[in-house]
Motif scaffolding. Structure first.
Motif, PDB file in Angstrom:
ATOM      1  N   LYS A   1      34.727  40.921  42.903  1.00 42.77           N
ATOM      2  CA  LYS A   1      35.706  40.724  41.834  1.00 42.77           C
ATOM      3  C   LYS A   1      35.181  39.863  40.682  1.00 42.77           C
ATOM      4  O   LYS A   1      35.395  40.199  39.516  1.00 42.77           O
ATOM      5  CB  LYS A   1      36.991  40.108  42.407  1.00 42.77           C
ATOM      6  CG  LYS A   1      37.782  41.073  43.272  1.00 42.77           C
ATOM      7  CD  LYS A   1      39.146  40.511  43.620  1.00 42.77           C
ATOM      8  CE  LYS A   1      39.979  41.521  44.378  1.00 42.77           C
ATOM      9  NZ  LYS A   1      41.358  41.024  44.649  1.00 42.77           N
ATOM     10  N   LEU A   2      34.517  38.769  41.022  1.00 50.30           N
ATOM     11  CA  LEU A   2      34.018  37.904  39.946  1.00 50.30           C
ATOM     12  C   LEU A   2      32.960  38.596  39.084  1.00 50.30           C
ATOM     13  O   LEU A   2      33.030  38.516  37.852  1.00 50.30           O
ATOM     14  CB  LEU A   2      33.480  36.588  40.524  1.00 50.30           C
ATOM     15  CG  LEU A   2      34.545  35.635  41.082  1.00 50.30           C
ATOM     16  CD1 LEU A   2      33.895  34.378  41.660  1.00 50.30           C
ATOM     17  CD2 LEU A   2      35.533  35.239  39.985  1.00 50.30           C
TER      18      LEU A   2
ATOM     19  N   LEU B   1      39.394  41.006  36.703  1.00 51.40           N
ATOM     20  CA  LEU B   1      39.529  40.865  38.149  1.00 51.40           C
ATOM     21  C   LEU B   1      40.283  42.041  38.756  1.00 51.40           C
ATOM     22  O   LEU B   1      40.041  42.416  39.909  1.00 51.40           O
ATOM     23  CB  LEU B   1      40.252  39.554  38.473  1.00 51.40           C
ATOM     24  CG  LEU B   1      39.455  38.260  38.259  1.00 51.40           C
ATOM     25  CD1 LEU B   1      40.362  37.052  38.344  1.00 51.40           C
ATOM     26  CD2 LEU B   1      38.330  38.141  39.289  1.00 51.40           C
ATOM     27  N   ARG B   2      41.192  42.617  37.973  1.00 48.30           N
ATOM     28  CA  ARG B   2      41.989  43.736  38.475  1.00 48.30           C
ATOM     29  C   ARG B   2      41.394  45.093  38.121  1.00 48.30           C
ATOM     30  O   ARG B   2      42.024  46.127  38.359  1.00 48.30           O
ATOM     31  CB  ARG B   2      43.407  43.634  37.930  1.00 48.30           C
ATOM     32  CG  ARG B   2      44.145  42.456  38.557  1.00 48.30           C
ATOM     33  CD  ARG B   2      45.575  42.390  38.154  1.00 48.30           C
ATOM     34  NE  ARG B   2      46.272  41.370  38.940  1.00 48.30           N
ATOM     35  CZ  ARG B   2      47.382  40.785  38.570  1.00 48.30           C
ATOM     36  NH1 ARG B   2      47.950  41.112  37.421  1.00 48.30           N
ATOM     37  NH2 ARG B   2      47.953  39.875  39.335  1.00 48.30           N
TER      38      ARG B   2
ATOM     39  N   TRP C   1      37.144  35.188  50.046  1.00 54.39           N
ATOM     40  CA  TRP C   1      36.130  34.466  49.274  1.00 54.39           C
ATOM     41  C   TRP C   1      34.934  35.357  48.962  1.00 54.39           C
ATOM     42  O   TRP C   1      34.458  35.415  47.826  1.00 54.39           O
ATOM     43  CB  TRP C   1      35.702  33.228  50.047  1.00 54.39           C
ATOM     44  CG  TRP C   1      34.415  32.625  49.555  1.00 54.39           C
ATOM     45  CD1 TRP C   1      33.218  32.606  50.186  1.00 54.39           C
ATOM     46  CD2 TRP C   1      34.206  31.939  48.310  1.00 54.39           C
ATOM     47  NE1 TRP C   1      32.272  31.967  49.428  1.00 54.39           N
ATOM     48  CE2 TRP C   1      32.853  31.546  48.266  1.00 54.39           C
ATOM     49  CE3 TRP C   1      35.032  31.629  47.231  1.00 54.39           C
ATOM     50  CZ2 TRP C   1      32.301  30.856  47.197  1.00 54.39           C
ATOM     51  CZ3 TRP C   1      34.486  30.946  46.150  1.00 54.39           C
ATOM     52  CH2 TRP C   1      33.144  30.561  46.138  1.00 54.39           C
ATOM     53  N   HIS C   2      34.451  36.086  49.994  1.00 54.60           N
ATOM     54  CA  HIS C   2      33.297  36.951  49.774  1.00 54.60           C
ATOM     55  C   HIS C   2      33.643  38.140  48.872  1.00 54.60           C
ATOM     56  O   HIS C   2      32.802  38.593  48.090  1.00 54.60           O
ATOM     57  CB  HIS C   2      32.746  37.452  51.117  1.00 54.60           C
ATOM     58  CG  HIS C   2      31.891  36.448  51.820  1.00 54.60           C
ATOM     59  ND1 HIS C   2      32.379  35.604  52.788  1.00 54.60           N
ATOM     60  CD2 HIS C   2      30.578  36.130  51.674  1.00 54.60           C
ATOM     61  CE1 HIS C   2      31.407  34.825  53.224  1.00 54.60           C
ATOM     62  NE2 HIS C   2      30.305  35.117  52.566  1.00 54.60           N
TER      63      HIS C   2
ATOM     64  N   ALA D   1      43.219  32.523  35.977  1.00 54.77           N
ATOM     65  CA  ALA D   1      43.113  33.965  36.200  1.00 54.77           C
ATOM     66  C   ALA D   1      42.915  34.270  37.681  1.00 54.77           C
ATOM     67  O   ALA D   1      43.530  35.202  38.222  1.00 54.77           O
ATOM     68  CB  ALA D   1      41.955  34.538  35.373  1.00 54.77           C
ATOM     69  N   ILE D   2      42.075  33.499  38.348  1.00 59.18           N
ATOM     70  CA  ILE D   2      41.849  33.712  39.782  1.00 59.18           C
ATOM     71  C   ILE D   2      43.125  33.442  40.574  1.00 59.18           C
ATOM     72  O   ILE D   2      43.492  34.223  41.474  1.00 59.18           O
ATOM     73  CB  ILE D   2      40.697  32.809  40.277  1.00 59.18           C
ATOM     74  CG1 ILE D   2      39.376  33.234  39.633  1.00 59.18           C
ATOM     75  CG2 ILE D   2      40.585  32.870  41.800  1.00 59.18           C
ATOM     76  CD1 ILE D   2      38.213  32.310  39.950  1.00 59.18           C
ATOM     77  N   SER D   3      43.822  32.367  40.221  1.00 61.13           N
ATOM     78  CA  SER D   3      45.079  32.046  40.917  1.00 61.13           C
ATOM     79  C   SER D   3      46.111  33.147  40.719  1.00 61.13           C
ATOM     80  O   SER D   3      46.806  33.546  41.663  1.00 61.13           O
ATOM     81  CB  SER D   3      45.639  30.715  40.401  1.00 61.13           C
ATOM     82  OG  SER D   3      44.729  29.660  40.614  1.00 61.13           O
ATOM     83  N   MET D   4      46.215  33.664  39.501  1.00 59.49           N
ATOM     84  CA  MET D   4      47.188  34.706  39.212  1.00 59.49           C
ATOM     85  C   MET D   4      46.820  36.025  39.876  1.00 59.49           C
ATOM     86  O   MET D   4      47.700  36.807  40.249  1.00 59.49           O
ATOM     87  CB  MET D   4      47.310  34.883  37.702  1.00 59.49           C
ATOM     88  CG  MET D   4      47.928  33.660  37.004  1.00 59.49           C
ATOM     89  SD  MET D   4      47.717  33.648  35.212  1.00 59.49           S
ATOM     90  CE  MET D   4      48.856  34.956  34.728  1.00 59.49           C
ATOM     91  N   SER D   5      45.519  36.269  40.050  1.00 59.31           N
ATOM     92  CA  SER D   5      45.109  37.500  40.738  1.00 59.31           C
ATOM     93  C   SER D   5      45.361  37.421  42.234  1.00 59.31           C
ATOM     94  O   SER D   5      45.513  38.447  42.902  1.00 59.31           O
ATOM     95  CB  SER D   5      43.622  37.766  40.480  1.00 59.31           C
ATOM     96  OG  SER D   5      42.808  36.815  41.147  1.00 59.31           O
ATOM     97  N   LEU D   6      45.413  36.196  42.760  1.00 58.99           N
ATOM     98  CA  LEU D   6      45.657  36.015  44.190  1.00 58.99           C
ATOM     99  C   LEU D   6      47.137  36.113  44.547  1.00 58.99           C
ATOM    100  O   LEU D   6      47.487  36.477  45.672  1.00 58.99           O
ATOM    101  CB  LEU D   6      45.125  34.647  44.642  1.00 58.99           C
ATOM    102  CG  LEU D   6      43.615  34.514  44.783  1.00 58.99           C
ATOM    103  CD1 LEU D   6      43.227  33.055  44.962  1.00 58.99           C
ATOM    104  CD2 LEU D   6      43.110  35.353  45.948  1.00 58.99           C
TER     105      LEU D   6
END
Length: 270
Positions: free
Chosen positions: A177-178, A151-152, A170-171, A88-93
């Motif tokens: 977001k997290l 995340l979105r 990262w921050h 999910a994090i990779s896809m949001s990036l």
């Protein structure tokens, strides 16, 4: 005081529903045994009090096998959660990653568990590893989809504020977001947890040496002689799934106290 009254009311409602379901079980069992008079009525629906008696007699065995199923399922559940969250994090990036992976993720869910389990078990030849992989397989997709949605869900103004503070990517994820994705993550977890238990049991039906699924198959094999054991395994499976779900609900209340439902309960208590 208001909060305590509300909690007691909710507990009373749940207790009434459980009591009603148990009473209906006994009534339907009585109808099958005495009114409809089908052949081998216990194999259709045995009396609940006889199932409970069998549950008490076989409790050590059921607990031992249940813990085996629970341990493998939760290991796979944890692996699937980590993998799904990372996806999910990779896809949001990256939109490219999302567009590339989404068709494969959707296609992976088109394979029925009951069809995939024997294939996986035949390839791995390891009961514990097969259960873990199957539990992780059914976990990652709901976790990925719901986490990505969380995340979105961040508002553009919040992102703009983070940029104005010169926050790094990262921050921004760590501070904004997290935490915003946690409600979505828990929604996916609560969907996946019972599925992980079911997937683990299905692998056990394929010929594993231990677990609730093994007791379930053996009780079906022996027919009427083990009919009460079969229903005991069903009740234990339900108990495992319900316990897992309840643990997630409590963890969600602890980690996401800002959600509207939880805030209202806190205000009600004050």
């Amino acid at each position: 005081m208001i909060k305590l009254d509300r909690q007691w009311h909710q507990a009373a409602v749940i207790a009434c529903w459980i009591a009603a379901l148990l009473l209906l079980w006994e009534v339907f069992a009585w109808l099958i045994h005495n009114v409809i008079q089908v052949s081998q009525p216990d194999s259709k629906l045995p009396y609940l009090h006889k199932v409970i008696t069998s549950l008490q007699d076989n409790l050590p065995t059921l607990i031992k096998q249940g813990l085996t199923t629970f341990g493998n399922a939760m290991t796979g559940f944890l692996v699937g959660t980590i993998f799904g969250t990372a996806l999910a994090i990779s896809m949001s990036l990256s939109k490219t990653i999302e567009q590339t992976l989404t068709p494969y993720m959707v296609a992976s869910q088109m394979v029925p568990i009951i069809g995939l389990a024997p294939i996986l078990y035949g390839i791995l030849h390891d009961p514990s590893l097969s259960r873990i992989v199957m539990a992780g397989y059914v976990t990652f997709f709901p976790v990925t989809i719901n986490s990505l949605r969380g995340l979105r869900s961040v508002q553009p103004e919040q992102l703009e504020l983070m940029r104005s503070l010169a926050a790094s990517t990262w921050h921004s994820y760590l501070k904004l977001k997290l935490p915003s994705s946690l409600p979505g993550l828990f929604a996916g977890l609560k969907i996946s947890a019972p599925l992980a238990i079911t997937a683990s049991i299905i692998v056990e039906l394929m010929g594993a040496p231990d677990g609730i699924g093994v007791l379930m198959v053996s009780s079906l094999y022996y027919g009427a002689a083990q009919v009460y054991m079969f229903w005991c395994t069903v009740l234990i499976s339900i108990a495992i799934g319900f316990t897992t779900f309840l643990m997630l609900v409590l963890l969600e209340r602890w980690l996401t106290p800002w959600q509207p439902d939880f805030r209202e309960s806190r205000r009600g208590g004050s």
